[in-house]
Scaffold this active site. Structure first.
Site, PDB file in Angstrom:
ATOM      1  N   ASN A 168      30.708  15.672 -21.299  1.00 38.82           N
ATOM      2  CA  ASN A 168      29.795  14.687 -21.890  1.00 38.82           C
ATOM      3  C   ASN A 168      28.445  15.351 -22.070  1.00 38.82           C
ATOM      4  OD1 ASN A 168      28.725  12.315 -22.838  1.00 38.82           O
ATOM      5  ND2 ASN A 168      28.800  11.215 -20.895  1.00 38.82           N
TER       6      ASN A 168
ATOM      7  N   TYR B 258      20.504   1.552 -28.622  1.00 34.62           N
ATOM      8  CA  TYR B 258      21.053   2.505 -29.582  1.00 34.62           C
ATOM      9  C   TYR B 258      20.912   1.946 -30.997  1.00 34.62           C
ATOM     10  CZ  TYR B 258      23.892   5.265 -26.216  1.00 34.62           C
ATOM     11  OH  TYR B 258      24.349   6.079 -25.209  1.00 34.62           O
TER      12      TYR B 258
ATOM     13  N   GLU C 195      25.290  12.951 -29.298  1.00 34.17           N
ATOM     14  CA  GLU C 195      26.043  12.715 -28.074  1.00 34.17           C
ATOM     15  C   GLU C 195      27.519  12.965 -28.330  1.00 34.17           C
ATOM     16  OE1 GLU C 195      26.536   9.258 -24.621  1.00 34.17           O
ATOM     17  OE2 GLU C 195      25.108   9.016 -26.267  1.00 34.17           O
TER      18      GLU C 195
END
Length: 446
Positions: free
Chosen positions: A92, A135, A224
């Site tokens: 991640n 977000y 991401e």
């Protein structure tokens, strides 16, 4: 991110480091148990390669890099540019450049973004008071991050429609340690890599559904990836030339004003300098002597209001007026300096606590314009002086109620009546204009 469709679990790994490496704007943020490395990158124009978890500033812009395990490399280029490559070994990874604190400025970005698997490209940030992770997703890979979140509708902005969602994290990592907090989502229907994000449109759309943002913490244009591979090369900017970094704070100023008429209801407003940046600076205001106050702030030169927190603040240039919103007697504002970093002057007046003849109390309702569309517009209402109030809103012409949030609102045309619903002293309505965009008048009774 995670292989699970549950938004409450997919960031249980990634948020740990991001929460702990962030730089807090408000005092009292808890760093957590891990120790992050904070760096200041090399001289402007020199590329800096980062392979270990860190935050810092580069060419005046805030940056953040985190990975769960080795497999990603971030390179800081000129200006706000960054590039990132990652593979599945990183598990991640999240990286990006932007601002600390963020704001509702208009963000523009350009570059390339390539995703093989589960990835996001988004404007990502945190606020405090309330603690919120948000977000604005412009692109994503094979996993839609809205899976499992609560749908709230949509908003049109910047050439597409953003679908709005909310989810809740319980006892999860955050910029204030382990906490329970909400996540706000805006996910673009027409995916893109590059363009303009009118952040205020999204923030106002969330607010129209009762999703309140607090004091801005960091805000980055983030890449991401979760158990995936890919690359990105992004350059970001904002209207007004916002950047990270710090400058020498303005001097401290204290201004005191007693209550009128020789009563004991005087109050004092103390003004001190907060964090500063090349184009703007924070001002902290503390009030003593009364819990029912009005603070008048006199700005200098071409200074203008960018943001505020912990109080109701009206005005944008010249003179600002602040009243309590139930968050206490300390509040703050962010000002665009426009060449003048002098702290504003402040005066404070206090309202008496119960009037004669049984002392019923009083309240004030302030009305301000929110987001608007061709057929309708939002109205924001702030109440001060009491937490048990009734606000009557007089509409104009053929205006009619479409929606309301954060209060109990009855009526549809003519006069609307609003009472508290436990969400505080700030609420809003959406009105169909029907040819009349005049703001409603408001009266408040206790």
């Amino acid at each position: 991110m995670s292989e699970s469709p549950d938004p409450g679990s997919r960031r249980s790994r990634g948020r740990i480091a991001r929460a702990l490496v962030s730089i807090g704007v408000a005092s009292g943020l808890v760093a957590g148990a891990l120790v992050a490395v904070t760096l200041t990158a090399g001289p402007a124009g020199a590329a800096t390669t980062i392979t270990s978890n860190s935050t810092g500033t580069n060419n005046g812009y805030f940056y953040s890099f985190w990975e769960q395990s080795s497999g990603a490399t971030m390179t800081l280029g000129s200006g706000s540019n960054y590039s990132l490559t990652w593979n599945t070994g990183s598990q991640n990874v999240v990286a990006g450049t932007g601002w600390n604190p963020g704001s509702n400025h208009t963000v523009s970005y350009s570059g390339s973004w390539n995703c093989n698997g589960n990835c996001y490209l988004s404007l990502y940030g945190w606020t405090t008071n309330p603690l919120v992770e948000y977000y604005i997703v412009d692109n994503y890979g094979n996993y839609n991050p809205s899976s499992g979140a609560t749908s709230l509708g949509s908003v049109s902005s910047d050439g597409s429609t953003y679908n709005l969602y909310e989810s809740t994290r319980t006892n999860a990592p955050s910029i204030q340690g382990t906490a329970t907090f909400n996540q706000y989502w805006a996910i673009r229907q027409s995916k893109r890599t590059g363009g303009t994000i009118t952040t205020a449109n999204i923030f106002n759309a969330w607010a129209s559904h009762g999703l309140t943002l607090g004091t801005q913490n960091y805000q980055i244009l983030a890449t991401e990836g979760y158990q995936s591979s890919g690359s990105s090369n992004i350059t970001v900017s904002a209207s007004g030339g916002g950047g990270g970094g710090t400058t020498t704070p303005p001097p401290t100023t204290t201004t005191t004003s007693g209550g009128g008429g020789g009563t004991s209801n005087g109050c004092t407003a103390t003004v001190t300098a907060g964090q500063s940046w090349p184009d703007r600076f924070n001002v902290n205001v503390s009030v003593s002597g009364s819990n029912n106050w009005t603070v008048t702030l006199g700005l200098h030169g071409s200074q203008s209001l960018q943001n505020h927190w912990m109080a109701n603040v009206s005005g944008s240039t010249g003179t600002l007026t602040a009243t309590p919103n139930g968050s206490g007697n300390s509040f703050g504002i962010t000002l665009y300096s426009n060449g003048n970093t002098t702290l504003p002057t402040a005066s404070c007046t206090a309202s008496g606590g119960g009037g004669g003849g049984g002392g019923g109390g009083s309240c004030t309702a302030s009305v301000s314009a929110g987001q608007s569309w061709p057929d309708r517009f939002n109205v924001n209402i702030s109440v001060s002086g009491s937490s048990t109030w009734t606000v009557r809103l007089t509409l104009h012409g053929s205006q009619s109620l479409q929606n309301s949030w954060s209060a109990n609102v009855s009526g549809s045309t003519g006069t609307l009546t609003a009472t508290p619903n436990g969400s505080g002293n700030n609420f809003g309505i959406t009105l169909y204009s029907n040819g009349n965009t005049t703001l409603p008048t408001a009266t408040c009774t206790v």
